[in-house]
Design an enzyme around this catalytic site. Structure first.
Site, mmCIF file in Angstrom:
data_model
loop_
_atom_site.group_PDB
_atom_site.id
_atom_site.type_symbol
_atom_site.label_atom_id
_atom_site.label_comp_id
_atom_site.label_asym_id
_atom_site.label_seq_id
_atom_site.Cartn_x
_atom_site.Cartn_y
_atom_site.Cartn_z
ATOM 1 N N LYS A 32 0.817 -1.217 0.000
ATOM 2 C CA LYS A 32 0.000 0.000 0.000
ATOM 3 C C LYS A 32 0.854 1.272 0.000
ATOM 4 O O LYS A 32 0.623 2.189 -0.805
ATOM 5 C CB LYS A 32 -0.917 -0.003 1.227
ATOM 6 C CG LYS A 32 -1.624 1.310 1.495
ATOM 7 C CD LYS A 32 -2.470 1.228 2.744
ATOM 8 C CE LYS A 32 -1.657 1.227 4.013
ATOM 9 N NZ LYS A 32 -1.070 2.539 4.331
ATOM 10 N N THR A 33 1.835 1.337 0.882
ATOM 11 C CA THR A 33 2.646 2.554 1.009
ATOM 12 C C THR A 33 3.441 2.810 -0.268
ATOM 13 O O THR A 33 3.558 3.959 -0.723
ATOM 14 C CB THR A 33 3.593 2.442 2.221
ATOM 15 O OG1 THR A 33 2.822 2.170 3.392
ATOM 16 C CG2 THR A 33 4.375 3.725 2.423
ATOM 17 N N ASP A 224 -4.495 8.487 3.006
ATOM 18 C CA ASP A 224 -4.060 7.156 3.445
ATOM 19 C C ASP A 224 -4.969 6.673 4.580
ATOM 20 O O ASP A 224 -5.573 7.490 5.292
ATOM 21 C CB ASP A 224 -2.610 7.235 3.928
ATOM 22 C CG ASP A 224 -1.981 5.856 4.103
ATOM 23 O OD1 ASP A 224 -2.562 4.857 3.638
ATOM 24 O OD2 ASP A 224 -0.893 5.789 4.717
ATOM 25 N N GLU A 225 -5.075 5.353 4.751
ATOM 26 C CA GLU A 225 -5.873 4.742 5.826
ATOM 27 C C GLU A 225 -7.289 5.319 5.857
ATOM 28 O O GLU A 225 -7.817 5.693 6.910
ATOM 29 C CB GLU A 225 -5.188 4.962 7.191
ATOM 30 C CG GLU A 225 -3.757 4.445 7.278
ATOM 31 C CD GLU A 225 -3.668 2.923 7.323
ATOM 32 O OE1 GLU A 225 -4.710 2.243 7.202
ATOM 33 O OE2 GLU A 225 -2.549 2.410 7.477
ATOM 34 N N GLN A 266 -9.649 -3.717 7.719
ATOM 35 C CA GLN A 266 -8.791 -3.268 8.819
ATOM 36 C C GLN A 266 -9.340 -2.007 9.483
ATOM 37 O O GLN A 266 -8.599 -1.247 10.097
ATOM 38 C CB GLN A 266 -7.365 -3.038 8.307
ATOM 39 C CG GLN A 266 -6.707 -4.303 7.775
ATOM 40 C CD GLN A 266 -5.253 -4.090 7.392
ATOM 41 O OE1 GLN A 266 -4.382 -3.863 8.244
ATOM 42 N NE2 GLN A 266 -4.976 -4.146 6.110
ATOM 43 N N ARG A 624 -0.572 -9.729 11.037
ATOM 44 C CA ARG A 624 0.713 -9.150 11.457
ATOM 45 C C ARG A 624 1.834 -10.170 11.304
ATOM 46 O O ARG A 624 3.012 -9.807 11.299
ATOM 47 C CB ARG A 624 0.678 -8.697 12.928
ATOM 48 C CG ARG A 624 -0.319 -7.621 13.327
ATOM 49 C CD ARG A 624 -0.324 -6.440 12.424
ATOM 50 N NE ARG A 624 -1.320 -6.582 11.373
ATOM 51 C CZ ARG A 624 -1.304 -5.922 10.226
ATOM 52 N NH1 ARG A 624 -0.340 -5.076 9.958
ATOM 53 N NH2 ARG A 624 -2.248 -6.110 9.320
#
Length: 764
Positions: A32-33, A224-225, A266, A624
């Site tokens: 994503k980043t 973002d997010e 998420q 994770r």
């Protein structure tokens, strides 16, 4: 190598489709980043001026990392991008435009403690019960209202909200809300929610001279997010995109160049006001403008057993954007499921397995994390990690800027910049002690209320005894003297002067205890941070920031987030809540306490939306892990001071047995007391209820005579029907909650914790 060559097909298309609205649904570990940063870099490469790009994140750290990555592609142009958190970017705009909505440009920013202090004062002035009208509960209620764009006037007219408050036995919340907003306005202060609400108000009330200015300035908006945004944040984003023609009609043709990146699976911050509906509704909202949707489904982080387990769990949710993450890292090791008899045994088993992974698989401490639903669960793992001499660090402790001595000095700094700041004034008016007591402060507050002003302005008009009046006069002269130097000294020089002349440093130096030394070090660290601030160049968008003033520094630390905390570089095992773990990854992850009423939380049991969020939280925990995932649950644990019997989490039943190994079968309705051993009978379907086999006894029932549990003491040799002979090595708890630790020699010197009131033990 060209930056586009490192992307897969979907990532490349998401990066290069630069016109119009774009939704990028990014599964965990999907790059994503990289996609977001390369998209910004590609915009600049395609001719978009960097200062025309606004990139909003949820932590300052993420913004810094993003700029660093972009600069590797486009060089120094990255410095001119407007990138930061919602609150930091909006605070900068408000500093420029604040006077248009009646605020000073040097307004204070109240943190949670400041807000609660104001609320406590209001509750007291209204003669309300502070236990019923707790400051934290009222603050949360006000915050929720602001995030829903509900003003005090709208709140008092909302019958549903008023009815909810009556049911909570707090019918006067709407009055407190209004008084709180009035007090903040008088003090020239905004809380964190105001940085959003007041920006919306600024845009709403000034559509032509302010909103249009920033619409024209920012040609491309990236978020973002996005799944973590609240109603108010999305409303502001829509304002940026709400173009108008010169005749005042809405422009249906101009491309809405907005890109949002996130993962509905998420979305785990509903308790902070985030709403999953924003990302679920985004495609529908921007469909008229030709929205493009890209799903990043390849997971580069985890092995296949972990990824497939995550898919199976999240598929049970009602609200979601359909997707299926996949991995090409191979099957990997199956997920380990560990059932223990008690929380103490859970702590021991986890510590033992960590030691085994370090020895056998050569994992370092930093490769390992223990994740739990609530911070209170950390204690037992700390205890057993210490026993194994394993270095660990707990995340979620007190922030540096929340420590008392740091808050004291920053309150002085805030007061010097903005004398209207009543919370800062109340904190330092008698620190160090100068003979100004509570009754004096109360009289100042009363005078301020009578003449309709703030406390600082009311001090000269308050009738006080000569001694208190002299102390206040000297205090005001000192603060005014500091304020006079705001234009001549930089932040470090002035802060050092304030720390010295206010006598704070003298007070701390007088305390030679270890705690006193630590407080001195914290003040020193704060001053070091201010020095670093004054010597570091900063550029925001196309503006070179030469402002090294105290006001500028205070804004920087007020917008500091938990995830921006620096960590030390020593090797440690990470212990943290699942909420805190979002965005992180570890080779080995232990998700512990997987029991009903704990994970999922008992507060979500009767709420479909709540259960969906708990499942998303479990999904985050699972994903994770890179290589090793261990899930643990206990048949019993101490909760609220009492031993409770537990059922396994229903989420465990949602994972197919093909992804699991090393487990005792899940019994959904527990029948046996705590002193019975778990019996393994292999995999039985999809964790369905398992029939228990007759236990093998190590003592003769015909001669076995249980002794009174009250007589069992440390050091005694005892006999147990199933476990045979053993020795009591420890007893903890009191009365009915006494739990004995017993080493049983006949089953291999295994230690078991047994609750004595249920145990059948014969003293030998």
């Amino acid at each position: 190598m060209n930056y586009l060559d490192s992307l897969n097909d979907v990532q490349r298309e998401a990066v290069t489709s630069i016109e119009g609205p774009v939704l990028i649904v990014a599964g965990p570990g999907s790059g994503k980043t990289r996609v977001l940063t390369y998209r910004i870099a590609h915009l600049i490469k395609s001719g978009v001026a960097p200062w025309e790009i606004l990139s909003l994140t949820f932590t300052n750290k993420a913004a810094r990392e993003m700029k660093s990555r972009i600069s590797s592609v486009v060089g120094n142009k990255a410095d001119k991008i407007w990138a930061g958190t919602f609150h930091s970017v909006f605070a900068k705009i408000l500093r420029i435009e604040a006077e248009k909505i009646g605020y000073p440009s040097n307004f204070s920013i109240y943190d949670t403690q400041d807000t609660q202090s104001v609320i406590s004062g209001i509750v007291k002035s209204m003669n309300l019960d502070g236990k019923v009208y707790s400051s934290s509960a009222i603050r949360s209620r006000i915050s929720s209202a602001k995030s829903q764009l509900i003003t005090p006037k709208a709140y008092s007219a909302n019958e549903e909200l008023i009815a909810q408050d009556r049911m909570s036995k707090r019918p006067r919340v709407h009055e407190i809300y209004k008084k709180y907003v009035d007090k903040c306005a008088k003090a020239g202060a905004m809380d964190f929610d105001d940085l959003l609400l007041q920006l919306f108000r600024l845009f709403y009330q000034n559509p032509d001279n302010v909103l249009e200015k920033y619409q024209r300035k920012f040609k491309h908006l990236l978020v973002d997010e996005f799944q973590d945004t609240n109603h108010l944040q999305y409303a502001i984003l829509k304002k940026f995109m709400d173009y108008k023609l010169q005749d005042g009609t809405k422009d249906p043709y101009t491309p809405r160049n907005i890109t949002v990146v996130g993962d509905d699976a998420q979305s785990i911050y509903a308790f902070r006001g985030a709403t999953i509906d924003n990302i679920l509704d985004f495609e529908k909202d921007y469909k008229p403008f030709g929205i493009k949707v890209f799903k990043l489904e390849q997971n580069y982080r985890s092995t296949d057993h972990i990824v497939q387990a995550a898919n199976e769990v999240i598929s049970n949710n009602e609200k979601q954007i359909p997707k299926k993450i996949w991995s090409n890292k191979g099957d990997g090791k199956k997920i380990q499921l560990i059932r223990t008899m008690s929380d103490g045994e859970e702590g021991r088993r986890v510590a033992d397995l960590i030691l085994e992974q370090k020895t056998r698989l050569h994992l370092s401490n930093s490769d390992i994390a223990i994740l739990y639903r609530t911070n209170a669960q950390s204690r037992i793992f700390e205890e057993y990690l210490r026993r194994q001499n394993l270095n660990y660090k707990i995340f979620g402790g007190q922030s540096f800027y929340q420590r008392k001595e740091v808050k004291d000095l920053t309150a002085y700094l805030r007061l010097v910049v903005n004398p209207k700041d009543e919370e800062a004034l109340k904190r330092v008016i008698n620190y160090p002690k100068r003979g100004i007591g509570k009754s004096t402060v109360d009289k100042i507050v009363e005078t301020a209320n009578q003449i309709g002003t703030h406390m600082w302005a009311a001090i000269p008009h308050t009738k006080l005894p000569a001694r208190a009046s002299k102390a206040l006069s000297d205090f005001m002269k000192m603060i005014n003297g500091f304020s006079a130097k705001l234009g001549t000294l930089d932040a470090f020089e002035l802060a050092s002067t304030i720390a010295r002349k206010s006598k704070i440093i003298d007070i701390l130096k007088a305390d030679n205890s270890p705690e006193g030394q630590s407080r001195q070090e914290n003040i020193s660290a704060l001053l070091d941070g201010i020095k670093d601030f004054t010597e570091t160049d900063e550029q925001i968008g196309d503006i070179q920031v030469d402002d090294k003033s105290l006001s500028s520094f205070l804004q920087t630390i007020a917008l500091h987030t938990d995830q921006d905390e620096e960590t030390d570089e020593s090797e440690y095992i990470t212990l943290m809540s699942v909420h805190a773990a979002k965005g992180l990854e570890f080779k080995s992850v232990f998700v512990v306490g997987l029991e009903d009423d704990l994970f999922p939380s008992f507060m979500s049991k009767n709420d479909l939306n709540g259960m969906d969020e708990e499942r998303r939280l479990f999904y985050v925990a699972i994903t994770r892990a890179e290589e090793l995932l261990t899930l643990t649950y206990s048949d019993s644990r101490y909760r609220f001071g009492k031993m409770k019997f537990q059922n396994p989490s229903q989420f465990l039943e949602e994972i197919s047995p093909e992804h699991i190994e090393s487990f005792s079968p899940i019994v959904t309705k527990r029948r046996a007391p705590i002193d019975e051993a778990p019996i393994s009978s292999g995999i039985q379907g999809n964790f369905s209820r398992v029939q228990r086999h007759a236990p093998v006894l190590l003592a003769d029932p015909s001669t076995f005579r249980p002794s009174p549990s009250s007589q069992i003491e440390i050091g005694m040799n005892i006999l147990h029907l199933k476990f045979g002979k053993g020795k009591v090595t420890n007893i903890d708890g009191n009365n009915d909650n006494r739990v004995a630790t017993i080493k049983f020699e006949q089953i291999g010197d295994v230690e078991k914790r047994i609750m004595l009131k249920f145990a059948k033990l014969q003293i030998l």
